[in-house]
Design an enzyme around this catalytic site. Structure first.
Site: not given
Length: 488
Positions: A218-219
């Site tokens: 993810g981020s």
């Protein structure tokens, strides 16, 4: 008569040659295989006939030890708080060859068979002292290990805590876990039964999720992309980069959006600092495409991506403990590169690798080799040389690290105030990776280090298959570990 004697002599000579060859093959080529065969009862008795060395935490707490037993094996292996430390210790069994943890990576030292212990064995021959294995002193901090284990609760996931300046692993938790005592029993039938129950399937509690499980980051991967951008010299933490409320993946009709309107920026742009703070998907997808996969991939490799990472041991000592290779895709189409740059698509990491990303920023751009063993101590209290910190690579400049730290602090102060620790500057990056066939579930991530102005600990946490953003699923675990570390 002479002819018959010559034939008999020739036959006997051939038999001796065959016997010599077969004996040589058994003693050399097949010796290791035969010795490790779990059906070789004689080897099992021999392995257990001497006290196997203890495995210790950094404060001297005994994690694994051997006690005298009243059976044919002579010694019984036992594990204190087995499930808590299983990812570190691994297991020792009379029916299964140790294949993970310190029990496997330091096997020859634990049994006393290592070449490094030749003089200890020779001394024992003259003094009559029993051959005892060496003790392995690890870098594990028992309070941090317990804090991470308790904070993770019943969730499936992993926690890794590192000392940024050295790479020493301070905590390594994997859940679900298992109790190695179940495999250490001298009842062979029970040991085999428990092994069969514990080792099956992708959900096996024997899998060390910190080192052997790959997750979409993810981020949190935006930290790597930001590092590549700043280190290229074309951007700084205050550079304005394209953003917007949505971004169409190149060559497709797929729209990327942001989880927060603050990530949209203003008039189609956003500062790199705010893109990190508000985790702008539209900004980092476009930034990754602008940089190109070679630039982003090169930075990922400097962190350790695309290579297995040896944590402890060597083939001479046993079965080395390694982390599987994290991966960032190469030579992909722009739409796949955009997804990979926000930690989705084909980008996958281990929790250990993500902890190394945070630690590298904390350590001014230097990526340290992660280690689990501080020293090996022989029965006469002499020691092998302590493990020395080893730089794997210099991923980026000290100035780049300073700018990344500024961006990661903004993640906490501007958007995720639940990660704040009173009186302590915390640098972090959260991540919420969509998983499942319909993207209907989440792997919640957080990475970070503290204090941001004088880093003592770097942490990575993943919580698998939840319905909360990473800040709320994994954030409290990181905070609990950091608080414990910073009160010591």
């Amino acid at each position: 008569m002479n002819k018959m004697l010559r034939q008999l002599f020739t036959a006997v000579l051939v038999l001796f040659v065959v016997l010599g060859i077969s004996s040589s093959l058994i003693m050399t080529v097949r010796s290791n295989a035969l010795a490790s065969d779990t059906r070789n009862v004689r080897t099992l008795y021999y392995t257990n006939s001497a006290a196997r060395g203890a495995i210790l935490a950094s404060d001297g707490t005994i994690l694994a030890k051997s006690d005298a037993s009243q059976d044919e094996y002579k010694y019984q292996r036992s594990y204190a708080d087995g499930a808590l430390y299983a990812p570190v210790t691994g297991y020792f069994s009379v029916t299964q060859k140790a294949d993970r943890g310190i029990e496997a990576s330091e096997d020859t030292l634990l049994t006393g068979k290592s070449d490094a212990m030749f003089w200890q064995r020779l001394k024992g021959l003259f003094t009559g002292e029993e051959n005892r294995g060496a003790s392995i002193e690890t870098s594990i901090d028992t309070k941090l290990q317990k804090a991470a284990y308790d904070a993770l609760g019943d969730d499936d996931g992993a926690v890794v805590a590192l000392e940024p300046s050295t790479g020493r692993i301070l905590a390594m938790v994997s859940k679900p876990s298992y109790d190695p005592n179940l495999l250490a029993t001298h009842d062979g039938g029970e040991a085999n039964k428990h092994y069969a129950e514990l080792s099956q399937g992708q959900a096996s509690p024997m899998i060390n999720r910190a080192t052997s499980q790959l997750y979409p980051p993810g981020s949190t991967f935006k930290t790597v992309v930001a590092a590549a951008a700043i280190n290229s010299g074309k951007y700084n933490i205050n550079s304005q980069i394209p953003a917007g409320a949505s971004y169409t993946l190149p060559g497709t009709e797929t729209q990327l959006t942001n989880s927060s309107p603050a990530g949209d920026g203003s008039d189609g742009t956003i500062s790199l600092k705010n893109a990190m703070a508000y985790s702008s998907n539209t900004a980092f997808a476009q930034l990754g495409v602008a940089l190109g996969d070679d630039t982003v991939s090169d930075m990922a490799k400097k962190f350790g991506f695309d290579s297995t990472i040896t944590i402890d041991g060597s083939a001479a000592d046993g079965t080395p403990m390694r982390a599987v290779a994290s991966r960032f895709p190469q030579q992909v189409t722009p739409d796949r590169l955009a997804l990979a740059s926000i930690g989705q698509g084909d980008t996958v990491v281990t929790p250990l690798q993500n902890a190394m990303v945070a630690a590298a920023v904390a350590n001014k751009g230097k990526v340290m080799k992660p280690t689990l063993v501080d020293r090996v101590r022989f029965s006469d209290l002499s020691v092998l040389p302590d493990t020395k910190p080893q730089v794997m690579s210099t991923a980026f400049s000290e100035d780049t690290a300073k700018q990344l730290t500024e961006g990661m602090e903004a993640v906490v102060t501007d958007e995720n105030t639940n990660l704040e620790i009173p009186g302590i500057r915390v640098a972090s990056k959260t991540g919420t990776a969509q998983i499942g066939a319909d993207n209907d579930s989440i792997d919640g991530w957080v990475i970070g280090f503290a204090p941001a102005d004088d880093p003592k600990i770097a942490v990575a946490v993943v919580v698998h298959n939840v319905d909360l953003y990473g800040s709320f699923a994994a954030g409290p675990v990181m905070t609990a570990v950091m608080k414990e570390a910073l009160t010591q």
